[in-house]
Write an enzyme that holds these catalytic residues in place. Structure first.
Site, mmCIF file in Angstrom:
data_model
loop_
_atom_site.group_PDB
_atom_site.id
_atom_site.type_symbol
_atom_site.label_atom_id
_atom_site.label_comp_id
_atom_site.label_asym_id
_atom_site.label_seq_id
_atom_site.Cartn_x
_atom_site.Cartn_y
_atom_site.Cartn_z
ATOM 1 C CG ASP A 106 -41.557 -29.963 65.239
ATOM 2 O OD1 ASP A 106 -41.422 -28.881 65.458
ATOM 3 O OD2 ASP A 106 -40.572 -31.182 65.565
ATOM 4 C CE1 TYR A 218 -36.907 -28.814 70.766
ATOM 5 C CE2 TYR A 218 -37.360 -31.236 71.323
ATOM 6 C CZ TYR A 218 -37.698 -30.020 70.873
ATOM 7 O OH TYR A 218 -38.510 -29.549 70.545
ATOM 8 C CG HIS A 273 -45.691 -25.889 64.699
ATOM 9 N ND1 HIS A 273 -45.324 -26.212 64.134
ATOM 10 C CD2 HIS A 273 -45.248 -27.380 65.466
ATOM 11 C CE1 HIS A 273 -44.056 -26.652 63.819
ATOM 12 N NE2 HIS A 273 -44.017 -27.272 65.252
#
Length: 293
Positions: A106, A218, A273
């Site tokens: 990730d 982010y 994931h």
């Protein structure tokens, strides 16, 4: 959180160290050449707790909490890929290792790539797990399009987390419900996200400033794109293993890495994931084979 040990049953060693203007929490265990494990969002070093005992026979495992995550400090800034790479490089040197291998998943994979790109004389091998890099697919998959919806590629959270203050307002006080629902939705085996994981990431994401710190990763996207423009001009020369989850990024991880490195291989795990939680033994075998050869 359950107790985590090495392959001999010895508890992992915990510590904190001041590096690069912040304080990082980390665990170490095992013996052999250093292998750094970097987690993603909203996780901590504990993401690797099922894999660590399977690696420590061959490696000195170093698993930090990224700045802002877990039990590391949460400074006001510094959540771009370069700053976090500097954090980890200083941490590993503090622990007495000049050269090291690194594996990430990730956002941890993005930070691992940044380490290899900025410190090519220090990183010996890179495993890039189930992620997309800023400027190299991350934004493409975050767009609301019919194609992304049909393919299951709509990473809606990339844009949502980028918005300032609103995610904090909506998630604060609901961390357990939000993170457990979100993480289980990204898995092939939702049972892999067990209660101990949910409790740990609820605890750490509920701490003062924790949600802000997570989302600053982010909110650093455009700075990260600038960095990627610089780094991608010089492809990595070290061996790079891309690891894709069949029911998440899959082979896209290799396609996106091919232009960025000269020696790229690919392995695929039959999971979603959270590879280190869904398929810890298979992931450990894959990493061990790559890093030892």
């Amino acid at each position: 959180m359950i107790d985590v040990t090495d392959h001999k049953g010895h508890p992992v060693t915990r510590g904190r160290v001041d590096v690069n203007g912040t304080r990082l929490h980390y665990v170490t265990a095992g013996e052999g050449e250093p292998l750094v494990l970097l987690h993603g969002v909203p996780k901590s070093w504990y993401y690797w707790h099922r894999v660590i005992p399977l690696l420590t026979e061959h490696f000195t495992v170093i698993a930090p909490d990224i700045r802002g995550f877990g039990d590391s400090f949460r400074p006001a800034e510094g959540y771009d890929m370069e700053t976090i790479a500097d954090d980890i490089a200083e941490l590993v040197e503090h622990l007495g290792h000049r050269q090291f291998a690194v594996a990430g998943e990730d956002w941890g994979a993005c930070f691992a790539y940044a380490l290899a790109a900025k410190y090519p004389d220090r990183v010996t091998k890179l495993s890039f797990g189930d992620s997309l890099l800023p400027g190299h697919g991350l934004e493409d998959w975050s767009h609301l399009t019919a194609e992304n919806m049909r393919a299951g590629h709509f990473l809606w959270h990339v844009s949502f987390f980028h918005v300032r203050d609103i995610p904090e307002m909506l998630i604060q006080g609901r961390e357990e419900l939000f993170w457990s629902t979100w993480m289980k939705n990204e898995t092939y085996d939702p049972g892999a996200i067990t209660d101990d994981c949910v409790r740990e990431w609820t605890r750490t994401s509920s701490a003062p400033g924790a949600l802000r710190a997570m989302f600053e990763v982010y909110r650093s996207t455009f700075r990260n794109i600038e960095l990627m423009d610089q780094w991608s001009a010089q492809p990595l020369t070290i061996p790079v293993l891309t690891v894709g989850a069949r029911y998440f990024i899959g082979q896209e991880v290799a396609r996106r890495m091919d232009p960025l490195a000269k020696d790229v291989s690919y392995a695929e795990l039959h999971c979603g994931h959270s590879m280190a939680l869904e398929k810890p033994a298979e992931l450990a075998r894959t990493l061990t084979t790559f890093f030892l050869n």
